[in-house]
Write a protein that holds these residues in place. Structure first.
Motif, PDB file in Angstrom:
ATOM      1  N   ALA A 119      28.995  45.063  42.814  1.00 40.29           N
ATOM      2  CA  ALA A 119      30.175  45.452  43.576  1.00 40.29           C
ATOM      3  C   ALA A 119      30.651  46.811  43.094  1.00 40.29           C
ATOM      4  CB  ALA A 119      31.290  44.422  43.401  1.00 40.29           C
ATOM      5  N   LEU A 120      31.265  47.529  43.984  1.00 39.41           N
ATOM      6  CA  LEU A 120      31.907  48.787  43.641  1.00 39.41           C
ATOM      7  C   LEU A 120      33.402  48.514  43.600  1.00 39.41           C
ATOM      8  CD1 LEU A 120      31.890  51.864  43.204  1.00 39.41           C
ATOM      9  CD2 LEU A 120      32.022  52.102  45.695  1.00 39.41           C
ATOM     10  N   LEU A 121      33.987  48.573  42.416  1.00 38.18           N
ATOM     11  CA  LEU A 121      35.414  48.318  42.263  1.00 38.18           C
ATOM     12  C   LEU A 121      36.145  49.655  42.291  1.00 38.18           C
ATOM     13  CD1 LEU A 121      35.237  45.664  39.425  1.00 38.18           C
ATOM     14  CD2 LEU A 121      35.252  45.302  41.886  1.00 38.18           C
ATOM     15  N   VAL A 122      37.094  49.757  43.178  1.00 38.31           N
ATOM     16  CA  VAL A 122      37.813  51.004  43.378  1.00 38.31           C
ATOM     17  C   VAL A 122      39.265  50.802  42.971  1.00 38.31           C
ATOM     18  CG1 VAL A 122      38.480  52.725  45.091  1.00 38.31           C
ATOM     19  CG2 VAL A 122      36.276  51.585  45.279  1.00 38.31           C
ATOM     20  N   GLY A 123      39.817  51.759  42.269  1.00 34.02           N
ATOM     21  CA  GLY A 123      41.216  51.699  41.876  1.00 34.02           C
ATOM     22  C   GLY A 123      41.526  52.822  40.904  1.00 34.02           C
ATOM     23  N   VAL A 124      42.789  53.032  40.658  1.00 32.82           N
ATOM     24  CA  VAL A 124      43.200  54.078  39.740  1.00 32.82           C
ATOM     25  C   VAL A 124      42.890  53.659  38.304  1.00 32.82           C
ATOM     26  CG1 VAL A 124      45.004  54.925  41.276  1.00 32.82           C
ATOM     27  CG2 VAL A 124      45.558  53.196  39.588  1.00 32.82           C
ATOM     28  N   GLY A 125      42.784  54.636  37.442  1.00 34.53           N
ATOM     29  CA  GLY A 125      42.538  54.350  36.032  1.00 34.53           C
ATOM     30  C   GLY A 125      43.632  53.479  35.453  1.00 34.53           C
ATOM     31  N   GLY A 126      43.235  52.528  34.630  1.00 34.14           N
ATOM     32  CA  GLY A 126      44.213  51.644  34.000  1.00 34.14           C
ATOM     33  C   GLY A 126      44.637  50.472  34.861  1.00 34.14           C
ATOM     34  N   SER A 127      43.942  50.254  35.986  1.00 33.98           N
ATOM     35  CA  SER A 127      44.331  49.155  36.879  1.00 33.98           C
ATOM     36  C   SER A 127      43.678  47.833  36.494  1.00 33.98           C
ATOM     37  CB  SER A 127      44.000  49.508  38.333  1.00 33.98           C
ATOM     38  OG  SER A 127      42.608  49.699  38.497  1.00 33.98           O
ATOM     39  N   GLY A 128      42.757  47.852  35.521  1.00 35.08           N
ATOM     40  CA  GLY A 128      42.176  46.612  35.026  1.00 35.08           C
ATOM     41  C   GLY A 128      40.795  46.285  35.550  1.00 35.08           C
ATOM     42  N   ARG A 129      40.167  47.204  36.249  1.00 33.63           N
ATOM     43  CA  ARG A 129      38.836  46.920  36.799  1.00 33.63           C
ATOM     44  C   ARG A 129      37.853  46.502  35.720  1.00 33.63           C
ATOM     45  NH1 ARG A 129      38.636  52.618  39.372  1.00 33.63           N
ATOM     46  NH2 ARG A 129      38.826  52.809  37.147  1.00 33.63           N
ATOM     47  N   GLN A 130      37.780  47.275  34.644  1.00 32.09           N
ATOM     48  CA  GLN A 130      36.811  46.986  33.587  1.00 32.09           C
ATOM     49  C   GLN A 130      37.157  45.682  32.860  1.00 32.09           C
ATOM     50  OE1 GLN A 130      36.529  49.876  30.409  1.00 32.09           O
ATOM     51  NE2 GLN A 130      34.345  49.481  30.214  1.00 32.09           N
ATOM     52  N   SER A 131      38.410  45.465  32.563  1.00 31.72           N
ATOM     53  CA  SER A 131      38.811  44.251  31.833  1.00 31.72           C
ATOM     54  C   SER A 131      38.567  43.001  32.669  1.00 31.72           C
ATOM     55  CB  SER A 131      40.287  44.332  31.453  1.00 31.72           C
ATOM     56  OG  SER A 131      40.521  45.427  30.614  1.00 31.72           O
ATOM     57  N   LEU A 132      38.920  43.041  33.940  1.00 33.33           N
ATOM     58  CA  LEU A 132      38.724  41.870  34.794  1.00 33.33           C
ATOM     59  C   LEU A 132      37.237  41.596  35.001  1.00 33.33           C
ATOM     60  CD1 LEU A 132      41.541  42.285  37.481  1.00 33.33           C
ATOM     61  CD2 LEU A 132      41.612  41.103  35.284  1.00 33.33           C
ATOM     62  N   THR A 133      36.453  42.653  35.125  1.00 30.77           N
ATOM     63  CA  THR A 133      35.001  42.478  35.269  1.00 30.77           C
ATOM     64  C   THR A 133      34.403  41.925  33.987  1.00 30.77           C
ATOM     65  OG1 THR A 133      34.926  44.299  36.838  1.00 30.77           O
ATOM     66  CG2 THR A 133      32.851  43.654  35.829  1.00 30.77           C
ATOM     67  N   ARG A 134      34.897  42.383  32.858  1.00 33.36           N
ATOM     68  CA  ARG A 134      34.390  41.912  31.569  1.00 33.36           C
ATOM     69  C   ARG A 134      34.651  40.411  31.397  1.00 33.36           C
ATOM     70  NH1 ARG A 134      33.178  45.335  27.171  1.00 33.36           N
ATOM     71  NH2 ARG A 134      34.092  47.006  28.390  1.00 33.36           N
ATOM     72  N   ILE A 135      35.841  39.945  31.760  1.00 35.03           N
ATOM     73  CA  ILE A 135      36.137  38.521  31.617  1.00 35.03           C
ATOM     74  C   ILE A 135      35.350  37.704  32.649  1.00 35.03           C
ATOM     75  CG2 ILE A 135      38.252  38.494  33.027  1.00 35.03           C
ATOM     76  CD1 ILE A 135      37.687  36.474  29.833  1.00 35.03           C
ATOM     77  N   ALA A 136      35.156  38.244  33.861  1.00 34.45           N
ATOM     78  CA  ALA A 136      34.356  37.545  34.875  1.00 34.45           C
ATOM     79  C   ALA A 136      32.906  37.416  34.421  1.00 34.45           C
ATOM     80  CB  ALA A 136      34.439  38.271  36.214  1.00 34.45           C
ATOM     81  N   ALA A 137      32.361  38.475  33.807  1.00 32.10           N
ATOM     82  CA  ALA A 137      30.994  38.423  33.293  1.00 32.10           C
ATOM     83  C   ALA A 137      30.890  37.428  32.144  1.00 32.10           C
ATOM     84  CB  ALA A 137      30.562  39.813  32.837  1.00 32.10           C
ATOM     85  N   PHE A 138      31.897  37.375  31.296  1.00 31.43           N
ATOM     86  CA  PHE A 138      31.911  36.407  30.203  1.00 31.43           C
ATOM     87  C   PHE A 138      31.941  34.981  30.756  1.00 31.43           C
ATOM     88  CE2 PHE A 138      34.157  33.742  27.132  1.00 31.43           C
ATOM     89  CZ  PHE A 138      33.366  33.929  26.009  1.00 31.43           C
ATOM     90  N   MET A 139      32.730  34.764  31.795  1.00 31.38           N
ATOM     91  CA  MET A 139      32.809  33.444  32.423  1.00 31.38           C
ATOM     92  C   MET A 139      31.468  33.027  33.017  1.00 31.38           C
ATOM     93  SD  MET A 139      36.573  33.969  34.156  1.00 31.38           S
ATOM     94  CE  MET A 139      36.248  32.910  35.510  1.00 31.38           C
ATOM     95  N   ALA A 140      30.694  34.008  33.494  1.00 29.59           N
ATOM     96  CA  ALA A 140      29.373  33.736  34.061  1.00 29.59           C
ATOM     97  C   ALA A 140      28.296  33.640  32.968  1.00 29.59           C
ATOM     98  CB  ALA A 140      29.010  34.812  35.079  1.00 29.59           C
ATOM     99  N   GLU A 141      28.731  33.741  31.707  1.00 31.40           N
ATOM    100  CA  GLU A 141      27.865  33.663  30.538  1.00 31.40           C
ATOM    101  C   GLU A 141      26.832  34.786  30.512  1.00 31.40           C
ATOM    102  OE1 GLU A 141      26.321  29.675  30.414  1.00 31.40           O
ATOM    103  OE2 GLU A 141      28.326  28.830  30.099  1.00 31.40           O
ATOM    104  N   PHE A 142      27.249  35.970  30.966  1.00 30.22           N
ATOM    105  CA  PHE A 142      26.411  37.159  30.851  1.00 30.22           C
ATOM    106  C   PHE A 142      26.730  37.844  29.535  1.00 30.22           C
ATOM    107  CE2 PHE A 142      26.383  37.767  35.745  1.00 30.22           C
ATOM    108  CZ  PHE A 142      25.444  36.790  35.881  1.00 30.22           C
ATOM    109  N   ASP A 143      25.781  38.650  29.054  1.00 26.13           N
ATOM    110  CA  ASP A 143      26.037  39.452  27.878  1.00 26.13           C
ATOM    111  C   ASP A 143      26.944  40.600  28.281  1.00 26.13           C
ATOM    112  OD1 ASP A 143      24.433  37.931  26.198  1.00 26.13           O
ATOM    113  OD2 ASP A 143      22.634  39.074  26.696  1.00 26.13           O
ATOM    114  N   VAL A 144      28.033  40.760  27.541  1.00 26.73           N
ATOM    115  CA  VAL A 144      28.997  41.803  27.872  1.00 26.73           C
ATOM    116  C   VAL A 144      28.804  42.985  26.950  1.00 26.73           C
ATOM    117  CG1 VAL A 144      31.436  42.323  28.121  1.00 26.73           C
ATOM    118  CG2 VAL A 144      30.604  40.041  28.647  1.00 26.73           C
TER     119      VAL A 144
END
Length: 144
Positions: A119-144
């Motif tokens: 997915a291409l996540l679009v938003g201003v800096g500091g909006s949480g794209r990286q953090s939310l993706t990191r927790i979603a990847a962790f939930m999917a048991e991917f290596d973060v």
């Protein structure tokens, strides 16, 4: 893409028409919340609260993709994953979760679970794209 209210209303009305035309059912009967009174009106905001996911049982062998009817339980489950993330990873994420963030995490988690999901996540800096993706990847048991 449903990016504005006009598009969402068009899709909502189209969905109502197609439910009646192709299924022969009343839209309100199909999409009414289980605890709502019969005859209550279903609107666009009610459909926005429909959330599905396969992560509600952490560590499940065969996760079941199902509706998540309790939004408080959704947030509590994601907070549990966040706590696990913070204990297992070197860098902590101190996030304040609210429903809108939980909905985004759910969407990202769904995309990541798809074969070749991206997915291409679009938003201003500091909006949480990286953090939310990191927790979603962790939930999917991917290596973060």
């Amino acid at each position: 893409r449903l990016v504005d209210d006009k598009d969402r209303m068009w899709f909502f009305n189209y969905l109502k028409d197609m439910t009646n035309k192709h299924l022969g059912l009343k839209f309100e009967d199909v999409f009414r919340a289980p605890n709502a009174e019969k005859g209550s009106v279903v609107d666009v905001t009610a459909l926005n609260s429909v959330i599905f996911g396969d992560f509600m049982v952490p560590g499940a062998e065969n996760p079941k993709y199902d509706e998540i009817p309790d939004q408080n339980q959704l947030i509590a489950t994601i907070e549990e994953y966040l706590g696990d993330y913070n204990t297992q990873m070197k860098t902590r994420m101190d996030l304040v979760l609210f429903l809108y963030a939980a909905q985004h995490i759910t969407r990202v988690a769904r995309v990541l679970r798809q074969p070749f999901g991206n997915a291409l996540l679009v938003g201003v800096g500091g909006s949480g794209r990286q953090s939310l993706t990191r927790i979603a990847a962790f939930m999917a048991e991917f290596d973060v």
